[in-house]
Design an enzyme around this catalytic site. Sequence first.
Site, PDB file in Angstrom:
ATOM      1  CG  HIS A   9      -0.350   0.420   2.250  1.00 14.29           C
ATOM      2  ND1 HIS A   9       0.195   1.358   2.965  1.00 14.29           N
ATOM      3  CD2 HIS A   9      -0.195  -0.447   3.608  1.00 14.29           C
ATOM      4  CE1 HIS A   9       0.571   1.121   3.744  1.00 14.29           C
ATOM      5  NE2 HIS A   9       0.558  -0.152   4.543  1.00 14.29           N
ATOM      6  NE  ARG A  60      -1.689   0.712   6.836  1.00 17.20           N
ATOM      7  CZ  ARG A  60      -1.989   0.129   8.328  1.00 17.20           C
ATOM      8  NH1 ARG A  60      -3.436   0.201   8.627  1.00 17.20           N
ATOM      9  NH2 ARG A  60      -1.471  -0.890   8.757  1.00 17.20           N
ATOM     10  CD  GLU A  87       2.470  -4.045   7.870  1.00 17.26           C
ATOM     11  OE1 GLU A  87       2.318  -5.371   8.386  1.00 17.26           O
ATOM     12  OE2 GLU A  87       3.006  -3.324   7.692  1.00 17.26           O
ATOM     13  CG  HIS A 179      -0.822  -4.481   5.285  1.00 22.61           C
ATOM     14  ND1 HIS A 179      -1.000  -3.134   5.837  1.00 22.61           N
ATOM     15  CD2 HIS A 179      -1.746  -5.098   4.783  1.00 22.61           C
ATOM     16  CE1 HIS A 179      -2.587  -2.804   5.443  1.00 22.61           C
ATOM     17  NE2 HIS A 179      -3.026  -3.821   5.281  1.00 22.61           N
TER      18      HIS A 179
END
Length: 237
Positions: A9, A60, A87, A179
């Site tokens: 991202h 995100r 993440e 992520h």
Amino acid sequence: MPTLVLLRHGQSQWNLENRFTGWVDVDLTAEGEAQARKGGELIQSAGIELDEAFTSVQTRAIRTCNLALDAARQSFVPVTKDWRLNERHYGGLTGLNKAETAAKHGEAQVTIWRRSYDIPPPELAPGGEYDFSKDRRYAGKDLPSTESLATTLVRVLPYWEAAIAPRLSAGETILVAAHGNSLRAIVKHLFNVPDAEIVHVEIPTGNPLVIELDLGLKPVAVRYLDESRAESLPAIG
């Protein structure tokens, strides 16, 4: 030939503020949006035709996925979201400024928490501001209270094997927009990167990493689409 495109991202607001983000659902900055679009433009320029996309349940990553698909003129591609592509959970470090944390605990200790393969940060205390068990996205899930890269891999791998690998085995071209650490977990698995070496692997934001695979899902070729922002590539074989 199965092809996997990994896209980290774009810059988030907490990236900009130098804070440990983990599972906190912050949005992209304007720069992060531009990075996501650039990633999609690179996919389109490379002539890569995607069959399906996977992302986490964090804004995100979702917005990066959508912006990239739109820029690649492939917004029709089906997108599947799953929390197991989130993440890494930064535990008790969540929300803290990285520089201030280093000043408090020492640079060496923070480096161990951030970069070691199997040493997690302190656990996140329940009931606080960042108690993710209150988030309906995770209702009924057995959530971690902290993670190392090793335990992030333990979380990601079953989803990889159940949902993503079968699509690749069918010969599809797959985008995973996620992520830094969930993507590093996939790279470690695919390339059999040793524990001591994965800590040095970085995937730059918004720069698609294209991995061509054989039918056994072993990498046969790997490249970044933006060579000017490429990090060192994992070894094949």
